[in-house]
Design a protein around this motif. Structure first.
Motif, short mmCIF file in Angstrom:
data_model
loop_
_atom_site.label_atom_id
_atom_site.label_comp_id
_atom_site.label_asym_id
_atom_site.label_seq_id
_atom_site.Cartn_x
_atom_site.Cartn_y
_atom_site.Cartn_z
N VAL A 157 30.25 101.38 12.38
CA VAL A 157 30.58 102.17 13.41
C VAL A 157 31.99 102.26 13.42
O VAL A 157 32.43 104.28 14.10
CB VAL A 157 30.49 101.66 14.71
CG1 VAL A 157 31.09 101.80 15.81
CG2 VAL A 157 28.51 100.84 14.90
N TYR A 158 32.45 101.56 13.14
CA TYR A 158 34.41 102.09 12.64
C TYR A 158 34.36 102.68 11.49
O TYR A 158 35.35 104.03 11.88
CB TYR A 158 34.64 100.49 12.25
CG TYR A 158 36.39 101.46 12.31
CD1 TYR A 158 37.39 101.36 12.92
CD2 TYR A 158 36.96 101.09 10.57
CE1 TYR A 158 38.14 101.75 12.83
CE2 TYR A 158 38.17 101.13 10.28
CZ TYR A 158 39.18 101.51 11.33
OH TYR A 158 40.36 102.16 11.02
N GLN A 159 33.76 102.42 10.37
CA GLN A 159 33.52 104.51 9.34
C GLN A 159 33.60 105.29 10.18
O GLN A 159 34.28 106.07 10.31
CB GLN A 159 32.69 103.71 8.61
CG GLN A 159 32.91 105.10 7.25
CD GLN A 159 32.28 104.46 6.09
OE1 GLN A 159 31.26 103.75 6.21
NE2 GLN A 159 32.12 105.76 5.27
N ARG A 160 32.34 105.99 10.48
CA ARG A 160 31.92 106.49 11.05
C ARG A 160 32.43 107.38 13.12
O ARG A 160 33.17 108.31 12.72
CB ARG A 160 30.52 106.91 11.59
CG ARG A 160 30.01 107.18 13.33
CD ARG A 160 29.48 108.05 12.17
NE ARG A 160 28.98 109.92 12.57
CZ ARG A 160 27.94 110.67 11.67
NH1 ARG A 160 28.40 111.05 11.45
NH2 ARG A 160 27.80 111.73 13.12
N TRP A 161 33.27 106.50 13.33
CA TRP A 161 34.82 106.85 14.31
C TRP A 161 35.45 107.11 13.67
O TRP A 161 36.26 108.16 14.07
CB TRP A 161 34.53 105.80 14.97
CG TRP A 161 35.50 105.89 16.25
CD1 TRP A 161 35.44 106.47 17.34
CD2 TRP A 161 37.06 105.54 16.17
NE1 TRP A 161 36.78 106.81 17.82
CE2 TRP A 161 37.85 105.67 17.53
CE3 TRP A 161 38.05 105.37 15.48
CZ2 TRP A 161 39.17 105.42 17.68
CZ3 TRP A 161 39.12 104.61 15.60
CH2 TRP A 161 40.17 105.04 16.72
N THR A 162 36.25 106.47 12.93
CA THR A 162 37.83 107.42 11.79
C THR A 162 37.09 108.10 11.13
O THR A 162 38.29 109.26 11.36
CB THR A 162 38.08 106.04 10.95
OG1 THR A 162 37.13 105.47 10.57
CG2 THR A 162 38.55 104.88 11.21
N GLN A 163 36.21 108.59 10.62
CA GLN A 163 36.35 110.35 10.03
C GLN A 163 35.93 111.18 10.65
O GLN A 163 35.85 112.06 10.62
CB GLN A 163 34.81 109.91 9.58
CG GLN A 163 34.17 109.13 8.11
CD GLN A 163 33.55 108.48 6.82
OE1 GLN A 163 32.18 108.82 7.73
NE2 GLN A 163 33.30 108.43 5.60
N GLU A 164 34.86 111.12 12.45
CA GLU A 164 34.75 112.19 13.45
C GLU A 164 36.66 111.98 13.95
O GLU A 164 36.39 112.80 14.25
CB GLU A 164 34.24 111.79 14.10
CG GLU A 164 32.78 111.43 14.56
CD GLU A 164 31.36 111.30 15.05
OE1 GLU A 164 31.87 110.14 16.14
OE2 GLU A 164 30.62 110.64 14.93
N ASN A 165 37.38 110.90 13.79
CA ASN A 165 38.19 111.59 14.43
C ASN A 165 39.43 111.51 13.34
O ASN A 165 40.36 111.88 13.95
CB ASN A 165 39.06 109.97 15.16
CG ASN A 165 37.72 109.69 16.36
OD1 ASN A 165 37.93 110.86 17.11
ND2 ASN A 165 37.31 108.68 16.55
#
Length: 165
Positions: A157-165
């Motif tokens: 979840v953290y990886q996905r969030w950082t990639q989107e932001n």
């Protein structure tokens, strides 16, 4: 329009294209949207120097190298689209190249290395619980498995969030 998944654009060719800092930065900046060649060269010069605005000679060097070398090469491979009249550069529809864009600073782990280490830790914990290591076997395999899966899920979840932001 051709795509980056054509047989002619192999993984080796993609890595060759991305081995150049300016081409890699161009693709990275274009992920945020279309840019004129001038805007793109300014952003690259700023990234290279850390100065805002970057020195004129660096902006000019970036502009010339993009115009004469990097953008034509990326356009030829259908990685970017370039309008010669408006000087607008955009990423081509196919996003195969961006899969290879994980930039990892020297001395840090990539996400793939992190997940491999997490899997190895999970295996070591399960083996330690099975052979009866005092503190670990007290928690038990179900508790350890739940902990590892919770960390795995939270990391994803953290990886996905950082990639989107």
């Amino acid at each position: 329009m051709a795509t980056t998944s054509e047989p002619g654009l192999s993984e080796t060719r993609i890595h060759e294209v991305l081995s150049n800092d300016r081409r890699r930065m161009a693709i990275e900046f274009l992920q945020d949207g279309d840019l004129t060649l001038r805007e793109l060269s300014e952003r690259i010069a700023e990234a290279e120097t850390g100065e805002s605005p970057p020195p004129r000679n660096i902006r000019q060097s970036a502009y010339v190298s993009l115009q004469q070398t990097h953008i034509p090469k990326l356009a030829e491979l259908d990685i970017v689209n370039y309008d010669d009249e408006s000087k607008v550069v955009s990423l081509a529809e196919a996003g195969d190249v961006t899969v290879y864009m994980e930039v990892v600073p020297e001395g840090e782990l990539s996400w793939s290395e992190y997940y491999a280490a997490l899997a190895a830790l999970g295996i070591v914990l399960m083996i330690a619980a099975a052979v009866g290591v005092p503190v670990i076997s007290g928690v038990g395999a179900p508790g350890l498995g739940s902990l590892v899966f919770a960390v795995l899920g939270g990391s994803a979840v953290y990886q996905r969030w950082t990639q989107e932001n």
